[in-house]
Structure formats: structure tokens, C-alpha cells
Design an enzyme around this catalytic site. Structure first.
Site, short mmCIF file in Angstrom:
data_model
loop_
_atom_site.label_atom_id
_atom_site.label_comp_id
_atom_site.label_asym_id
_atom_site.label_seq_id
_atom_site.Cartn_x
_atom_site.Cartn_y
_atom_site.Cartn_z
N VAL A 16 -8.46 7.25 5.24
CA VAL A 16 -7.22 6.58 4.91
C VAL A 16 -6.57 7.28 3.74
CG1 VAL A 16 -6.20 4.41 4.18
CG2 VAL A 16 -8.15 4.39 5.69
N CYS A 17 -5.27 7.52 3.83
CA CYS A 17 -4.56 8.21 2.75
C CYS A 17 -3.49 7.30 2.20
CB CYS A 17 -3.96 9.50 3.28
SG CYS A 17 -3.03 10.39 2.05
N ILE A 18 -3.86 6.47 1.23
CA ILE A 18 -2.85 5.69 0.53
C ILE A 18 -3.04 5.87 -0.97
CG2 ILE A 18 -2.26 3.96 2.25
CD1 ILE A 18 -4.34 2.15 1.03
#
Ligand SMILES: [Zn+2]
Ligand SMILES: [Zn+2]
Lengths: 169, 645
Positions: free
Chosen positions: A88-90
Site C-alpha cells: 500500500v502506498c499512502i
């Protein structure tokens, strides 16, 4: 004395079990290792991911909460902010100063104020509103922008897959 | 053949490979015996036939792999998935980099080289696993004795092996000149640092596990350890690079790890320096949290989620409270407030290059209210429930409590503190909501938070001195804001204070900076017609104003001292006069009024009425000018405020 990271993770686990937020189940994989968690995230209502139950795992560093955990989905995902391998890329998962995308402001970054709960809630809102500037999954971002119908279809198959329902044709 | 075996081994689908190689090699051996009947001839036969040799090499690799698995089982038990994942990733890099190294040492390529390389890889894996295991100590609540025993044995064996191989490489290089042994020697030297790192960490963790209380300095020690190990590694890489360039060519294969090492070292060094500064600031400048502070918030440290006691908690300039020990470890990573990200090293940034510090506060309260602190914005954007996040609800609690508590004890305060109220730290803090909360509270009560303000003023003066890089002009970052909310709070105080002030030392105001010390760049920045430049100019003006104010205060003090000393009869009338007049005027007028009173006082023995009125009108004239200037100033500021929205 047990490490502060361990104690904080125990506290968060307790908090999450006593007072679980809607649509989230999370906890350590085994009782011996509090630094690897599993989480189940339900797709937010009113979005293309509605109804899905997505499993994910969280790996915590030994200096948690000073450093953020790593999160990745363990099921197939197709989303502009999720790498094809599930990561996940947040921004909440990045410490200030380490900026893989170069566009995030430091305000939304990791700090000890954040928690597992906040991360998971951020992920839910990310599912609802993808940030198509992020290049985690370029194909998904492009499809989200240009072919929303197609994107919704892919999402639907993913949801069906997580629920074990065969795709209707 | 060997590569396929290695790949298969790496994929952990190795049992079939092991079986196949066993079958193959036994076939080869059986075949040799069938043909030659005796031991020696059959060995010679196998050695001469290339296919048989290949199979035997493969068999050797498999044997090594099996031994590795066995020893691994012995020292580590079963590996956790995360551990084997990391291991495979690192081993992959090691293999590819060594393949690059082959290109330089083509001539040395021999079975012995391959064997040495395999052994190196083998030992490397054990070093990595040992490191992982030592880190794992922090993560698990139960550590068995067998764990300690294993780690001890492993570390001793690894270190001895490393030292032996370094020594071996050194002697061969000295005896036979540079060869591939250079690379091996270097690799083993690096492994020694790895083992040392793991050993020290193990000791630290073990001590921590056995102590009953929280060991505060552990984090600091770990950072120092990281620093020294990083230093050793960096020095080794540089030496290796120099030797390699002089004897062979540029060692491309070492560049990736070298880059990582140097970057890590730089980061650790920076962390060390900055955290030392931040921790020093914390220890010397920021007050311990009081019981009231703790009661006002939920009494939970947001870093560790545990309760705080007054002795072990610190209050940052932004009013956020954390454990001292928690802050210390956080400052090793980032020198900001965990909640509002106020930069601890420079509470008021003048330059905007530093993007991770929030913007200066804008003058009009209406506008500032719209700006929410960063974390709150993040929290709301991520759909968090605000009710549970302590970060969102705390600040107002804190401020209201302080206003209340200090308000009740106001009359016990030393007089004259209020004069510096406009320049105190709090108004420079970045959490806008708090400030607005404070100010509105104050204007409602008409009572300032003198105690708190004074503390932060001292802290602030110190910070300016210690912080080094802070330009003095940045001290008055938010002056304009104060002028909007000053009058209601300050006016009644001066007459109350005046008669008692004789002999009390006041805090010196900030001296306007010497313009000569500004760099060209800073000057250029100030000249610009941008918001930044203008703000900087305004800051200088307010600095000067502050000085003038201070001078007036001194005069006030002086005159009141005179009054108390000699002119008792007129004292009361003077006081009542100033009281009534001052309450009706605003603060600007208040500053210029006292001199007129002084003159009237000194002349009071003769026809006082005439002189005082004339000097008063003169003052009024000057006053009007400055008032006009001030209006212009405020207008400009308001314009900026609306521009930036
Ligand atoms: Zn704490
Ligand atoms: Zn703060």
C-alpha cells in the site's frame, strides 16, 4: 522490561478489540509475535469495492511507533495506490523526509500520533477515493482516470474473488 | 548446473534438487567403481571426466546447503517467514554483486574461489540471521535461555571465523601480492562490524529485558552504536575503494552497498547531531508538565499510549505534553512535535525553504481560524473519528486550563511581566487554534496567563541564543497579530503594577539584530516585494518598537520609583489619574503617555497645569503620526492575509 514498541502494540490491540471501528478487524498473527498483524478490511459502501473483504498484513518495525509499519494486501488488488505485489502506498505510511513519490506534504506523514486504526481508516478512504497522481499502479491509475466503467468491472471481480463467489458472465 | 541448484535452493523447493543430486552422484560413483573396481583409480576416473566432476561439484553444493540448513536449525530453530524473505533478498544481492566481482578477477576463477565464495555467502547469511534474531529480542515478550545460549555461541563462532579469514586474506595478500583475497578480506572485515553490531545490540537488549524499569538511555546508546558502526563501515569502504582503484580498477560491484553505507552514515550522523540539539533544548528550555497540565488532557502520552506522571513528562512550546523518554527517542528520528510538527530546533522559521514547518500565522483571527493544524487536517481527510484522537481535542483543554489557573493566581505574580506579553513564545507556536483559544479566553477574562507567558518568554530568549541558526528577527514573527488583541487585556494592569516595581529586574527585550551580520541572500530576500520580504521588514520594525516600548517601561519604572521614594503626597493622585486615563486609551497611547506624566510630575512644584497640558498636546501629535503609520501597517498586513487565502 518489555520494549516500548511491544507495549504500545499491545495497547493498540486491546483498544481495537474493545472498541473496533466499523469495517475493520485487525490483530497479531500469533500471540508470540506482536509485530506482524493481519487485518481484514471491508470495502467502503457506495464505491466499486463495496461488499469486498480484503485481507492485508502489517509488519511493524522494532522501533514502532517512531517508524511506520509496512502494509500490504495479501489478496489480488487493482487500485492506483496499491502496487501490484499488494504493498500500500499512502502518505501516512511514510515517515517525513522519505518520499518515494515526491508530491506528498509532510503533514499527512507518519508520526507517533498515528495508529493502526488510523492507518486502516486511511486505507478505507483510499479505497473510496484513489489518488490517481500516485504512480503505485500506473495501469490502475490510467484506467481509473479514463475508463471508470472498466475499473469498476475489475473491482467487482476482485470483490467476488475475495468473497469466493464465481464471476458472473 | 551449480546456478540451477542455487536457484532451486533459493526458492526453497530444494528437496527434489537434493534428491536428484544424490541420485546422480551415487550413479557417478557407482559407475566409476564398476569400471575401475578400486578406490584410487575410480577417484582419478571421476576427476578426469568433466560430466562426473560437474555432478560432484553440484553434490558438494548440495552438501553445503544441507549443512547450512542443519546449522541454521541448530542456531535459529525454524525461521520466521519474514526472516527467510529478507535472507533471500539479501543473498540475491550478494550473489549478483559477486558475479560483478568475477569480471575483475577472471584470472583467479577456480574451484577454490567458488568454494571460498560459497563459504562467504554462507557466513553472511548467518550474520544477517543473527542480526535479525537480536532485533527480534525487542519484539517478543518471552526469551528462553536456549535463545541466549544460541546467540552467544553463534556470535562467538562468527567473530572467530571472520577474524581468521581477515587474517588469512592479509597474510596471503602480503605474501603473494594483491589477488581476489583483497575482496574476501574486505568482506570479512565488514562482517566483523556486523557481528560486533549484533553483539552490542544483544547486550543492550539483554540488559533491558532484565531490568524492571524503563531504561531511558538505551535508545541513545543504540544511536551511538549505529553511528560508530556506520563510521567503521564508511572508513572501510573508502579504504577498499582506494586500494582497489590503485591495484585493479574501479570496483563497480561495491558501489551499491557503499552508497547505502555512506548514505546511512550521513543520516545517522545528522540524526545524532540534531537529536542532541533537540534533547538539549528539551532538557534546558521546556518545563516539566504540571499536574494541572496532565489533568487537562487525558493524561496519556500519545507516543507510547501510557499514563504520564508530572515528573516524567515535558511540555513543548506548543503545549503538547509527552513523556520525556518518549520525546527523547522520537527526537532521534525527527526534531518535531509529534502532534503538530512544530520544529523543535527552530520554532519560528524565517525561510520558506523548510517546507515541513507550518506557515507563519496570519494577522486576522478570522482567517487563522480557517487554518487547521496539520495533523487534524490529516486526520479528518483520512476519515478518522475525531472524538477519539487525543490530538484533536487536547489543545483547547490545555489552554483553557492554563488560562483559568494562572488567572486565579494573577495577583501574586511579579508585576511588569505583562509588558512582554506581546513577544512571548506562544504566539509564535504553529498551532493556530490554540492561540485563538488562548486569546479569546484572555479577552473574555481580561486576565493574561502571566506565569506561563513569562516562562515561555525566558525559554524563548534562551532558545534564540542556543538555537544558533535562528535569525533574531524571527523572534517577532507574529507581532502583528498581537496588536489586534492586546488592548483589552493589558490596559488595567499598568497602574496596578507601577507603584510596586522599584528594584525588580525586568526581562531585557530582544535587541534588534545587527544588520551587518545578515548575509547577502537574506538581505535580498528582505528587499523583495514578496510576502516573505515584507514580513521580515515588519519584523525589524516591530523589533525596534519593542525596544522603544521597553524604554518607556523603564521610564515608567524610574518615575514610579521616584514617586515612591520622595513624592508621597502626589502619589495617589498620580495613580488615579493614570488609571482612569489609561483604561480609556489603547495600548499605543499608553506607551507614550507616561513620559508626559513624568514631565508633569517634575514640574508639579511650579505651575504644573500649563506645562503638562502643552507637553501632552505635543505627545498627542507624535502619537497621531505613529497611529497613522500603524494603521497603514495593519492594512498592509490584512492585505497579505487576504492575498494568501
Ligand atoms: Zn510516553
Ligand atoms: Zn505540538
Amino acid at each position: 522490561m518489555a520494549g516500548s514498541a511491544l507495549r504500545r502494540l499491545m495497547a493498540e490491540y486491546k483498544q481495537l478489540t474493545l472498541n473496533p471501528p466499523e469495517g475493520i478487524i485487525a490483530g497479531p498473527t500469533t500471540e508470540e509475535n506482536y509485530f506482524e498483524w493481519e487485518a481484514l478490511i471491508t470495502g467502503p459502501e457506495g464505491t466499486c469495492f463495496e461488499g469486498g473483504v480484503f485481507p492485508a498484513k502489517l509488519i511493524f518495525p522494532s522501533d514502532y511507533p517512531l517508524s511506520p509499519p509496512k502494509m500490504s494486501f495479501t489478496c489480488d488488488m487493482f487500485h492506483p495506490n496499491i502496487y501490484s505485489d499488494g504493498r500500500v502506498c499512502i502518505s501516512i505510511l511514510h515517515a517525513p523526509g522519505d518520499d518515494p513519490m515526491g508530491y506528498e506534504s509532510s503533514n499527512e506523514r507518519w508520526s507517533p500520533v498515528q495508529s493502526v486504526e488510523k492507518i486502516l481508516l486511511s486505507v478505507i478512504s483510499m479505497l473510496a477515493e484513489p489518488n490517481d497522481e500516485s504512480g503505485a499502479n500506473v495501469d490502475a491509475a490510467k484506467m481509473w482516470r479514463e475508463d471508470r466503467e472498466g475499473f469498476n468491472k475489475v473491482a467487482e471481480t476482485l470483490v467476488r474473488k475475495t468473497l469466493g463467489i464465481p464471476t458472473s458472465k | 548446473m551449480s546456478t540451477t541448484t542455487a536457484a532451486a535452493a533459493a526458492k526453497m523447493t530444494s528437496t527434489t534438487a537434493v534428491a536428484i543430486s544424490l541420485v546422480l552422484s551415487s550413479c557417478v560413483v557407482a559407475n566409476a567403481f564398476r569400471q575401475k573396481k578400486q578406490f584410487y583409480p575410480s577417484v582419478v576416473y571421476i576427476c578426469k571426466s568433466n560430466p562426473s566432476m560437474a555432478i560432484m561439484y553440484m553434490q558438494a553444493l548440495v552438501a553445503v546447503y544441507l549443512i547450512g540448513k542443519l546449522t541454521g536449525k541448530l542456531f535459529f530453530g525454524s525461521l520466521r517467514p519474514a526472516e527467510s524473505e529478507r535472507l533471500i533478498e539479501k543473498a540475491w544481492y550478494a550473489v549478483t554483486e559477486t558475479c560483478l566481482a568475477f569480471t575483475i578477477f577472471k584470472d583467479d576463477l577456480s574451484p577454490k574461489f567458488v568454494a571460498l565464495f560459497t563459504l562467504l555467502l554462507f557466513l553472511k547469511c548467518f550474520h544477517w540471521l543473527a542480526e535479525d534474531r537480536v532485533d527480534y529480542m525487542e519484539r517478543t515478550p518471552v526469551i528462553s535461555y536456549i535463545f541466549h545460549l544460541r546467540i552467544w555461541l553463534l556470535l562467538v563462532i562468527l567473530t572467530l571465523g571472520d577474524v581468521y579469514f581477515v587474517h588469512d586474506a592479509y597474510t596471503t595478500t602480503m605474501a603473494k601480492g594483491p589477488s581476489v583475497q583483497l575482496v574476501f578480506g574486505f568482506e570479512y572485515a565488514l562482517l566483523i562490524t556486523l557481528a560486533a553490531n549484533a553483539a552490542f545490540k544483544y547486550v543492550l537488549h539483554a540488559v533491558d529485558v532484565h531490568s524492571d524499569t524503563f531504561w531511558e538511555s538505551k535508545a541513545v546508546l543504540l544511536l551511538y552504536l549505529e553511528f560508530f558502526i556506520g563510521l567503521c563501515k564508511a572508513v572501510m569502504y573508502v579504504v577498499f575503494l582506494i586500494i582497489m582503484v590503485r591495484t585493479y580498477t574501479i570496483p563497480l560491484f561495491a558501489f551499491r552497498p557503499m552508497y547505502h553505507t555512506l548514505r546511512n552514515f550521513k543520516k545517522v550522523f545528522q540524526d545524532l547531531v540534531l537529536s542532541r540539539r533537540a534533547i538539549h533544548n528539551m532538557n534546558t528550555l521546556y518545563p516539566d508538565a504540571t499536574l494541572q497540565d496532565l489533568q487537562a488532557i487525558e493524561n496519556v502520552c500519545i507516543i507510547c499510549r501510557e499514563d504520564m506522571t508530572a515528573a516524567a513528562a515535558k511540555k513543548l512550546p506548543c503545549n503538547h505534553i509527552f513523556h520525556t523518554s518518549c520525546l527523547r527517542s522520537w527526537f532521534q528520528r525527527h526534531q518535531t512535535c509529534p502532534t503538530c510538527r512544530l520544529d523543535i530546533l527552530r520554532p519560528t522559521p524565517l525561510t520558506t525553504q523548510n517546507s515541513n514547518v507550518p506557515r507563519p500565522i496570519t494577522p486576522t483571527p478570522g482567517r487563522t481560524a480557517q487554518e487547521t493544524p496539520s495533523t487534524e487536517a490529516a486526520a479528518s481527510s483520512s476519515a478518522t473519528d475525531n472524538s477519539r484522537g487525543p490530538s484533536t481535542s487536547n489543545p483547547t483543554h490545555v489552554s483553557s486550563n492554563q488560562a483559568g489557573s494562572s488567572g486565579s493566581s494573577y495577583y501574586n505574580q511579579t508585576p511588569l511581566q505583562y509588558q512582554f506579553r506581546p513577544y512571548t513564545f506562544q504566539q509564535r507556536s504553529t498551532s493556530v487554534d490554540e492561540i485563538n483559544g488562548n486569546n479569546s479566553e484572555n479577552s473574555n477574562n481580561g486576565i493574561p496567563e502571566s506565569n506561563n507567558m513569562n516562562e515561555s518568554w525566558i525559554a524563548f530568549m534562551n532558545a534564540a541564543g542556543i538555537g544558533g541558526g535562528i535569525g533574531p528577527s524571527s523572534l517577532f514573527n507574529d507581532m502583528p497579530q498581537t496588536s489586534t488583541n492586546l488592548p483589552s487585556t493589558n490596559i488595567p494592569q499598568i497602574p496596578l503594577n507601577l507603584p510596586f516595581v522599584g528594584g525588580i529586574a525586568i526581562q531585557p527585550p530582544n535587541i534588534p539584530p545587527n544588520l551587518d551580520t545578515l548575509s547577502d541572500e537574506e538581505l535580498r530576500l528582505m528587499e523583495q516585494n514578496t510576502r516573505q520580504g515584507c514580513l521580515a521588514r515588519i519584523k525589524y520594525i516591530t523589533d525596534i518598537k519593542c525596544m522603544l516600548d521597553a524604554a518607556v517601561v523603564m521610564m515608567n519604572q524610574y518615575s514610579s520609583a521616584c514617586l515612591m521614594a520622595g513624592l508621597d503626597s502626589t502619589d495617589s493622585t498620580f495613580n488615579s489619574e493614570t488609571k482612569t486615563s489609561d483604561t480609556t486609551e489603547n495600548d499605543e497611547q499608553l506607551e507614550t503617555r507616561p513620559p508626559s506624566n513624568i514631565s508633569s510630575e517634575t514640574d508639579s512644584s511650579t505651575g504644573s497645569g500649563v506645562t503638562s497640558s502643552s507637553s501632552g498636546s505635543e505627545d498627542q501629535l507624535i502619537q497621531e503620526e505613529t497611529e497613522q503609520q500603524r494603521i497603514i501597517r495593519l492594512k498592509r498586513l490584512e492585505k497579505f492575509g487576504s492575498n494568501s487565502t
